[in-house]
Design a protein around this motif. Structure first.
Motif, PDB file in Angstrom:
ATOM      1  N   LEU A  54       0.853  -1.410   0.063  1.00 45.77           N
ATOM      2  CA  LEU A  54       0.085  -0.087   0.148  1.00 45.77           C
ATOM      3  C   LEU A  54       0.887   1.450   0.024  1.00 45.77           C
ATOM      4  CD1 LEU A  54      -2.891  -0.731   2.327  1.00 45.77           C
ATOM      5  CD2 LEU A  54      -3.140  -0.477   0.089  1.00 45.77           C
ATOM      6  N   SER A  55       1.895   1.279   0.872  1.00 47.17           N
ATOM      7  CA  SER A  55       2.912   2.508   0.923  1.00 47.17           C
ATOM      8  C   SER A  55       3.443   2.662  -0.623  1.00 47.17           C
ATOM      9  CB  SER A  55       3.718   2.553   2.100  1.00 47.17           C
ATOM     10  OG  SER A  55       4.647   1.488   1.839  1.00 47.17           O
ATOM     11  N   ILE A  56       4.068   1.576  -1.082  1.00 49.49           N
ATOM     12  CA  ILE A  56       4.587   1.611  -2.252  1.00 49.49           C
ATOM     13  C   ILE A  56       3.802   2.241  -3.381  1.00 49.49           C
ATOM     14  CG2 ILE A  56       5.888   0.594  -4.065  1.00 49.49           C
ATOM     15  CD1 ILE A  56       7.164  -0.925  -1.936  1.00 49.49           C
ATOM     16  N   LEU A  57       2.540   1.607  -3.459  1.00 47.25           N
ATOM     17  CA  LEU A  57       1.673   2.101  -4.633  1.00 47.25           C
ATOM     18  C   LEU A  57       1.159   3.315  -4.527  1.00 47.25           C
ATOM     19  CD1 LEU A  57      -0.313  -1.390  -4.730  1.00 47.25           C
ATOM     20  CD2 LEU A  57       1.338  -0.419  -6.666  1.00 47.25           C
ATOM     21  N   THR A  58       0.908   3.937  -3.331  1.00 44.44           N
ATOM     22  CA  THR A  58       0.217   5.071  -3.041  1.00 44.44           C
ATOM     23  C   THR A  58       1.253   6.335  -3.363  1.00 44.44           C
ATOM     24  OG1 THR A  58       0.573   5.118  -0.633  1.00 44.44           O
ATOM     25  CG2 THR A  58      -1.599   4.578  -1.710  1.00 44.44           C
ATOM     26  N   ALA A  59       2.515   5.889  -2.965  1.00 39.56           N
ATOM     27  CA  ALA A  59       3.708   6.899  -3.127  1.00 39.56           C
ATOM     28  C   ALA A  59       3.926   6.953  -4.436  1.00 39.56           C
ATOM     29  CB  ALA A  59       4.891   6.307  -2.164  1.00 39.56           C
ATOM     30  N   SER A  60       3.557   5.733  -5.279  1.00 39.69           N
ATOM     31  CA  SER A  60       4.084   5.900  -6.860  1.00 39.69           C
ATOM     32  C   SER A  60       3.050   6.391  -7.587  1.00 39.69           C
ATOM     33  CB  SER A  60       4.712   4.696  -7.330  1.00 39.69           C
ATOM     34  OG  SER A  60       3.461   3.747  -7.245  1.00 39.69           O
ATOM     35  N   GLY A  61       1.774   6.977  -7.026  1.00 44.16           N
ATOM     36  CA  GLY A  61       0.589   7.589  -7.662  1.00 44.16           C
ATOM     37  C   GLY A  61      -0.618   6.944  -7.850  1.00 44.16           C
ATOM     38  N   PHE A  62      -0.894   5.638  -7.183  1.00 43.15           N
ATOM     39  CA  PHE A  62      -2.096   4.870  -7.339  1.00 43.15           C
ATOM     40  C   PHE A  62      -2.970   5.539  -6.324  1.00 43.15           C
ATOM     41  CE2 PHE A  62       0.605   1.795  -9.279  1.00 43.15           C
ATOM     42  CZ  PHE A  62      -0.032   1.530 -10.129  1.00 43.15           C
ATOM     43  N   GLY A  63      -4.283   5.738  -6.568  1.00 43.21           N
ATOM     44  CA  GLY A  63      -5.208   6.160  -5.702  1.00 43.21           C
ATOM     45  C   GLY A  63      -5.531   5.299  -4.919  1.00 43.21           C
ATOM     46  N   ALA A  64      -6.123   5.319  -3.661  1.00 42.80           N
ATOM     47  CA  ALA A  64      -6.358   4.270  -2.448  1.00 42.80           C
ATOM     48  C   ALA A  64      -7.234   3.065  -3.277  1.00 42.80           C
ATOM     49  CB  ALA A  64      -7.273   5.014  -1.571  1.00 42.80           C
ATOM     50  N   GLU A  65      -8.090   3.304  -4.107  1.00 44.87           N
ATOM     51  CA  GLU A  65      -8.800   2.047  -4.580  1.00 44.87           C
ATOM     52  C   GLU A  65      -7.918   1.070  -5.235  1.00 44.87           C
ATOM     53  OE1 GLU A  65     -13.702   2.187  -4.943  1.00 44.87           O
ATOM     54  OE2 GLU A  65     -12.647   3.843  -6.152  1.00 44.87           O
ATOM     55  N   HIS A  66      -7.259   1.698  -6.331  1.00 42.65           N
ATOM     56  CA  HIS A  66      -6.265   0.772  -7.228  1.00 42.65           C
ATOM     57  C   HIS A  66      -5.316   0.123  -6.200  1.00 42.65           C
ATOM     58  CE1 HIS A  66      -7.550   1.585 -11.330  1.00 42.65           C
ATOM     59  NE2 HIS A  66      -7.814   2.751 -10.989  1.00 42.65           N
TER      60      HIS A  66
END
Length: 155
Positions: A54-66
């Motif tokens: 979750l932290s890597i994905l959100t930091a790279s620009g993904f929204g919470a749902e993705h």
């Protein structure tokens, strides 16, 4: 670079818990590694995998749902030892986002229909969230028609 190994450990209460181990790959001669007492194997619990993902994905620009949809898939694949979609897939997801190939905030659209076909437009986002949005409709159509099919539009 690291490769991933799937393992199961036994907790003191006797429960077996899956976790990931990241094991260093052989180094190219120009690379150097200083361990200084640090273990070269990193072991993660599933909760740690979820938090890391979750932290890597959100930091790279993904929204919470993705980020949540991808994280759920990675954790499930980690448990199932599905090596093609385990934790290392984070690299592919972040690379795809950095390259601008997807919209990490796109909202998939499920097209209405009266038949057993469930069509979803990913709207330029990752297909995993599109599938999660379609799943309740897919289940409902299966109950109604005895079977159903899922299709994602190429957008």
């Amino acid at each position: 670079m690291y490769k991933q190994k799937h393992r199961v450990k036994t907790e003191p209460d006797g429960n077996r818990v899956p976790f990931a181990s990241l094991v260093p790959l052989p180094l190219v001669s120009s690379q150097k590694r200083e361990t200084r007492g640090i273990s070269e194997t990193v072991r993660l619990t599933l909760d740690e995998i979820r938090n890391l993902s979750l932290s890597i994905l959100t930091a790279s620009g993904f929204g919470a749902e993705h980020a949540a949809a991808i994280t759920n898939m990675l954790a499930t694949c980690q448990i199932d030892d599905c090596q093609s979609h385990e934790l290392f897939r984070l690299f592919n997801c972040t690379d795809t986002m950095k390259a601008g190939k997807i919209d990490g905030h796109a909202e998939p659209v499920v097209a209405p229909s009266d038949n057993a076909i469930v069509r979803v437009g990913a709207q330029g986002g990752m297909s995993r969230l599109a599938f999660e949005k379609a799943l309740p409709v897919l289940i409902e159509k299966t109950r109604t028609h005895g079977m159903a099919a899922y299709g994602r539009d190429g957008d």
